[in-house]
Structures are given as C-alpha cells and as structure tokens.
Design an enzyme around this catalytic site. Structure first.
Site, short mmCIF file in Angstrom:
data_model
loop_
_atom_site.label_atom_id
_atom_site.label_comp_id
_atom_site.label_asym_id
_atom_site.label_seq_id
_atom_site.Cartn_x
_atom_site.Cartn_y
_atom_site.Cartn_z
N GLU A 1 -4.63 13.65 -5.96
CA GLU A 1 -4.65 14.25 -4.62
C GLU A 1 -3.62 13.63 -3.68
OE1 GLU A 1 -7.33 13.27 -6.27
OE2 GLU A 1 -8.82 14.88 -6.30
N PHE B 1 -23.93 13.48 -4.12
CA PHE B 1 -22.84 13.25 -5.08
C PHE B 1 -21.50 13.67 -4.47
CE2 PHE B 1 -20.15 14.85 -8.60
CZ PHE B 1 -19.92 13.62 -9.21
N GLN B 2 -20.53 12.82 -4.60
CA GLN B 2 -19.18 13.04 -4.06
C GLN B 2 -19.20 13.35 -2.56
OE1 GLN B 2 -17.03 15.81 -6.67
NE2 GLN B 2 -16.34 14.06 -7.88
N LYS C 1 -19.82 23.22 1.21
CA LYS C 1 -19.82 24.27 0.19
C LYS C 1 -20.65 25.48 0.61
CE LYS C 1 -20.53 24.76 -4.78
NZ LYS C 1 -21.10 24.09 -5.97
N MET D 1 12.42 -5.02 -2.22
CA MET D 1 12.56 -5.37 -0.82
C MET D 1 11.75 -6.63 -0.49
SD MET D 1 14.14 -4.67 1.89
CE MET D 1 14.68 -3.00 2.28
#
Lengths: 166, 577
Positions: free
Chosen positions: B57, B119-120, B169, B476
């Site tokens: 993602e 969940f999630q 949802k 760097m």
C-alpha cells in the site's frame, strides 16, 4: 532563548463536525501549548459550535498557531481576544464541608462575592460563583479557609464587546 | 426522480460514479476485506477508471503522488482497513509535506464494530489526522457524493494536500438513495483570496529600490502554474532565480538567469548570490530549514518578501518585510503591472562570476562516478525526460546534474525525505505521462524499500528506466558520519544487497543491466532506453565513498558552505537534519 509565558484566550467558531476538536487540540499540542480551559457549546446557529480556549505558552508563535487553526477546513474563524475588548466570564461550583454552627461564616463570604448556594445539607453546601476569572479565583482563595471537598470550574467563556464579532 | 436507476446502486457504486465524474483515470490500490464492495463496484459499474493493483500500500500512495506531481491532477489511492490503511501513512505524510493533491479511500470495519477492536480495525481517521489536509469518516451512503466532491475540491485548491475518506463496509455496501451531484457544504473553507493590491504595490516598490535582487521559486509556483510569470518577472527586473528542490523546472535551468537549486546541497553560486543579495523574494516556497540553514542569519540584511497561498507560512521560518497571501500566478500577474525594468548589470556580472568560479564539479579519478552517469544521461536526453528520485546522495546529485527545463519533470520527496518514494512515484508519473521517458533515479537503500512494485510495472508494461546508483551504503548518512562523526560508520553498510540486474531479470517482462565502467555509461544507458517492453533496472556499481558537495552543515548559515571536503575536522551539526 526564553519566551515569556502568558495566558491567552482564543475564540474559535467551527462547523459542528466529528473530529474538529481533535484537529484543533493537535495544533496546540504539536507546538507545546497547554490547553488550560476549554468550553465547547452549540452556537446561535446550531450547525456551528463556539469554542473558548484558555492557553498558556509563549506569546511568540501564537499568531502562527491562530493561523494554523484558522486554516483547518472545519474552522470558520479563530481569534485571540484581549480582556479589555471582550467580556470574559466563568463559573465555579465549590462543595464545602461545614457544620450548622459555622454556616453563617460561609454565607458571609458567599454574600460578599455575590455567589449563590445551590445545595445545602446538614454537613455541606455547594456554592456557585460566577464572574470574571479573577473574582472567581479570589472567592476560592477565601473559601479555602473552610474544608473544600470538591471544586469544578467551567473555564472561561468570552464574547467580544459592542459590534465586534467574537 | 422515482424512476432513477440510482435506487438500485450501493454506496460503493455511487462512489465509483462520483470518482469518474471527477475525471479520475487511475486508482492505485490493494484490496482487502472491508474494501471488497468498492473493488466489486469497479467491475459492476461501467467505468473508464483503471485499477492499478500494487504490491504494497505504501507503493500505491507514492504512485498516486507521482501521478499527481507529474500531471497536476489528484492521485487516488484505494486500500482496505487496518494494516492496508496504515501502510499508506508514509505516503500520505510525504504528499502532505510537499502539498500534493491526493485522495485516499480506506475501507473500514462495519459501523457497529468501530471501536471494538474488530479484525483489521484501526482508527485511521485519528491516525492520519496530523498528515492530511482534511478527512472524513462516512456514516451514511447518501453522503458519499457530497464528500467526494468536497474531497477533490479541498485536495486541489489553495495549498493542495491529501484528503482521506474512511468508508465503513456497511456504508459502501449500503443502499444508495441520494443525489449524485449535491452541493458542497464547506462553510469554513475559503481557499480563494483576492490579491491585496496594496501588498503587491509595496512589494513592487521594494523591488524598485533593489540593486541585487534574487527570486526564490518553490513548489507553490509550479502548483499554480506560474512558471511563465516567474520568468517574465525575472527578465523584467533582471533578477537571478534560484529554486528549491521541489521548484526545479519553474525556470528552465538552462536560462541565463537560473542559479539552479539553493540550500544544503544547492549550487555554490545560488548560495553565494543569496548571501549577497539585497532583496530576496520567495514565490511559493516555505523557507524550509534545508534552504535557509540558520534562520536568524538568512538574508538578515536583505529585504525579505514572501508570496504564499498559505497565510500560516508567512513569518513562520523567516520574518519578512513584505508579504502577499494568494495564488502565485495571480499575485505575479498583478505584480508585473507594477514593476519596471531594473538595472542590475553589475549584480548579474558578479553572479556570473560565481558561476564561473564555483561550478558544480566532481573528481573524475578512480571508479565509476554517479555524477558522471547523470551528466551523460542529461547529455543523451537533452533533459527531456521525467525524473523521479528517492532520498539521499543520489537525489542531490540528480538535482544538481540533471538540469530541468520543464515544470513537473523533476519529482522527488522534499519535505518528508521519504526513501522508497522514487520508483513507485515513477510508476505513477508514467501512467500520467505515457508518452514521456520516465527515469527513476534511486539508491540501493531506498530502492529495496519499494522494489516489489517491479511486478506492478511489469504487469502494466511500463517502460520505466530505474537507475540504481549503487554504493552499497546508506550513503548520505555515511557522508555525515565521515564528515562530522570522525568517520565512524554505524548502521549504513548495506551488505546483503541483491544483484539488482538479476533481480529485475527474474520479473517477467523486466530487464536488468549492469554498469561498472565509466567507459560503458553511454552504451548501457542506451540499452536501457532501447528497451520499452517493461521496466529496465540499471545496476550502476558506483564508487562507494563519493560525497555530495557543496554542503552546508545542518543549522549553519549559508556563508558556511563547504565547496569540497575540508581538511580539518568538523564539529557535529547543530541543525536537525
């Protein structure tokens, strides 16, 4: 570098939406300002809310914070008000444990500060003090010579004087 | 109204219709449980929107970012709840720091489960609050069209930024019975401000009294498409123009008045000009700490002017004498009416002297020099390529040696300094600018953070050239340790790197090539340019301990610029990064 610590009072007019308080609080906490008092209530138009925020922190940088709050999408306006251009008031409730024999002494203080007793029992009373923050603070100092059991202050609410918008 | 087919739609289908109405071409996303209704709507509703399936993602967010920077249109991200959403946060923060318009759609657990550790489930609305311009948690399917409209409006107007919509949802799957094109309701959002003529006149007056002016152009000038006005102003008042990293391309860097980039690793001549100027005018830059060095000493005797669309930027880093809040293009158009030609011939001669005396340079001895590769890439392409970079040494070399001639041709993570940005951003840029040759200039460290998107590039047959300037170091940081920490290396050795060319070859449709010798630079770059069936990774095995110069140690004033590696020991920098 040391900046003078000052107290400031901001009036914020916001759209009444979820999360708006969290967004505003974040701007202050990220910059190390401590919110000392916060009053949120529906505004004259119910789609909006009015927040009065009492702060302590450096005066340096406050203008920038006011702008950062002002640019939040849900914020209509954010302004700092000086005490002489606005009416600032607060309310305190103080519960004092006091037996019948000393009740008169307490009531003398209540009368002097134009407070009200809003609850009275055999052993205690609740006193309501309203007015400028300094006056409320002076009352609390005096009443502490009795046994203060609980103390609740609302924090400042503010309204600009005359034709000025708040 | 009652015969409208919309009554049979669910929230997700209405969402897709609204996205299409906003002109969305691509959605960069990765599916997951609570976003299934939205992914389903992308195939059940007839739409031209293409879903680009990513592999992580974070990549989706950087792709949307690259697309937005390359085109000026908002990029769209679609991910699921919980980890899907949290994986985008680095990308959202990157876009937020650099004022990039982005729309992030996150799935969320059903409304009745929010706050119950489902969940999630993650509080994405709360987690992202500090790094978005605005965000929504939807509670009614019928709000979707208004929120989409508002989100796009907020993302692109004023100072652009990311806008997130968290979509439970049950809301995306719920029946939609509302209006598809309702009015917006944003009483607190007013990004359009009239240009204050008095402010502009005061600025014009100050310019007229200047004999050594410098224009500092930033990302804001690009965002408002004010490049023509910037050049016109520079030519009118004969002022040299330096740009921030994100401002590269506002003025062609081949223009005689261009000084290139200023700041920590900017050109010596830009920094010297800024030190000596008697007037500095920032157009759409926020006086970032990497360009001002020590704030209290930055242009302290010069007249300082700030033009910015965001009022909160005025006096934030640098106290200015004059400012004008507004869109750069609108302000400059007004300003151009009030300024007249300025005689700065002596000043320009002096600045040209800096250019002659302190050009960008690098040692040509020893092994393969990253700078040399970039110089030859520039010569071969004439600079007519879209470049994205990661963060680190390679980024600074790219900014120095790849001169940019057109706006939106040079894309990198500026404020956030996000490693792993370059390659996915190149994917987004290639989708947005399909006819252009897109080069991702990356380091071996950053590339490994998001190289899983090679699959995304392969599936979509994107002919991106990925130039890995490979020094087997987090270079760097190694440079800072060498210069300021007695050469004590800690946490910078990237032992364990894969062979990037072989790795590329293992992806179907990708090609890998290796560059080891200076003499082969052109041949290998040409080979990459000739391969257009998919991405091509050039593993350039560079000299390991090359350093970026000039350099201004963090927190030091511009006067303390190091042109080359000093012989004496340096104290640790006082600035943060």
């Amino acid at each position: 570098m040391s900046f003078e610590q000052h107290t400031h009072t901001l009036s914020v007019y916001v759209a009444n939406r979820p999360g708006v308080l969290a967004r505003i609080a974040q701007v202050f906490s990220r910059r190390g300002y401590n919110i000392e008092s916060l009053v949120v209530s529906p505004a004259n138009d119910g789609d909006f809310s009015r927040m009065t925020i009492g702060l302590s922190g450096a005066s340096e940088g406050l203008e920038q914070i006011v702008r950062q709050v002002g640019k939040l999408v849900d914020v209509i306006s954010c302004m700092e008000h000086a005490d002489d251009t606005a009416v600032v008031r607060e309310l305190a409730l103080v519960k004092v444990r006091v037996e019948a024999e000393r009740r008169m002494e307490v009531l003398q203080i209540v009368e002097h500060f134009a407070c009200k007793t809003v609850d009275l029992t055999d052993t205690s009373m609740i006193i309501m003090s309203t007015g400028a923050s300094e006056k409320v603070a002076a009352f609390i100092r005096m009443i502490r010579s009795f046994e203060v059991v609980e103390l609740v202050r609302t924090g400042k609410v503010l309204m600009a004087r005359g034709d000025q918008p708040t | 109204m009652s015969e409208s087919p919309k009554s049979s739609m669910d929230g997700a289908q209405a969402l897709v219709k609204c996205l299409e109405a906003q002109g969305v071409e691509y959605i960069f996303g990765l599916s997951g449980g609570s976003a299934i209704p939205i992914f389903d709507a992308l195939i059940t509703i007839e739409t031209k929107i293409q879903l680009i399936l990513v592999r992580h993602e974070q990549g989706a967010a950087h792709m949307a970012d690259g697309y937005a920077r390359a085109t000026g249109k908002p990029g769209v991200v679609l991910v699921t709840s919980g980890p899907g959403a949290t994986n985008t946060i680095t990308g959202i923060m990157t876009a937020h720091m650099d004022s990039v318009p982005m729309i992030i759609l996150t799935g969320q657990t059903i409304s009745s489960m929010i706050g119950k550790d489902a969940f999630q489930e993650a509080d994405v609305f709360g987690l992202t609050m500090p790094v978005v311009k605005h965000s929504y948690l939807l509670k009614d399917p019928n709000d979707i069209p208004r929120v989409v409209k508002e989100a796009f409006h907020i993302a692109v107007t004023g100072r652009p930024g990311p806008v997130l919509r968290d979509l439970p949802k049950d809301i995306s799957a719920g029946a939609f019975t509302g209006e598809l094109d309702p009015p917006m309701n944003l009483p607190g959002y007013y990004p359009f401000r009239e240009v204050n003529i008095d402010d502009v006149k005061a600025i014009a007056e100050a310019i007229q009294h200047s004999s050594r002016p410098v224009i500092l152009a930033g990302h804001g000038a690009l965002i408002s498409r004010a490049e023509k006005e910037v050049v016109q102003l520079a030519e009118t008042i004969q002022a040299p123009v330096t740009t921030t990293f994100l401002g590269k391309g506002v003025i062609p860097e081949t223009h005689p008045l261009s000084l290139g980039m200023l700041g920590m690793h900017g050109t010596a001549y830009a920094n010297k000009a800024v030190v000596e100027c008697d007037l500095i005018m920032s157009i759409g830059s926020r006086f970032d700490d990497r360009i001002i060095g020590q704030a209290s000493r930055f242009c302290k005797d010069a007249v300082r002017i700030h033009i910015d669309v965001d009022e909160a930027e005025i006096d934030k880093m640098i106290k200015v004498h004059h400012s004008c809040v507004g869109d750069a293009k609108a302000v400059l158009q007004e300003l151009l009416k009030h300024v007249s030609a300025l005689d700065t011939a002596d000043w320009l001669r002096r600045v040209d002297g800096f250019k002659t005396k302190y050009p960008l340079r690098y040692g040509k001895q020893a092994g393969l020099k990253p700078q040399q590769i970039l110089v030859e890439l520039y010569q071969m392409t004439g600079g007519n390529i879209v470049v994205t970079t990661d963060v680190g040494q390679h980024q600074m070399w790219a900014a120095q040696f790849l001169r940019t001639s057109r706006p939106r041709d040079f894309i990198g993570s500026g404020g956030a300094g996000t490693m792993g940005f370059g390659f996915p951003a190149a994917i987004g840029a290639q989708f947005g600018r399909p006819k252009e040759q897109v080069w991702a200039i990356v380091g071996d460290g950053g590339f490994q953070m998001t190289l899983c998107e090679l699959a995304t590039a392969c599936v979509n047959k994107l002919p991106i050239k990925i130039l890995v300037l490979n020094n087997h170091y987090l270079g760097m940081v190694r440079q800072w340790q060498e210069l300021f920490y007695d050469d004590r290396e800690s946490g910078v050795d990237l032992a364990g790197n894969p062979d990037f060319a072989k790795l590329a070859d293992s992806y179907p449709g990708a090609k890998g090539v290796t560059l080891k010798r200076t003499a082969d630079i052109r041949k290998i770059l040409q080979r990459a340019m000739d391969y257009n069936d998919g991405p091509c990774v050039i593993n350039a095995e560079c000299e390991k301990t090359e350093n970026v110069f000039p350099m201004i140690p963090a927190g030091r004033p511009l006067e303390d610029m190091l042109i080359e590696r000093p012989k004496t020991k340096l104290s640790k920098p006082t600035g943060s990064t």
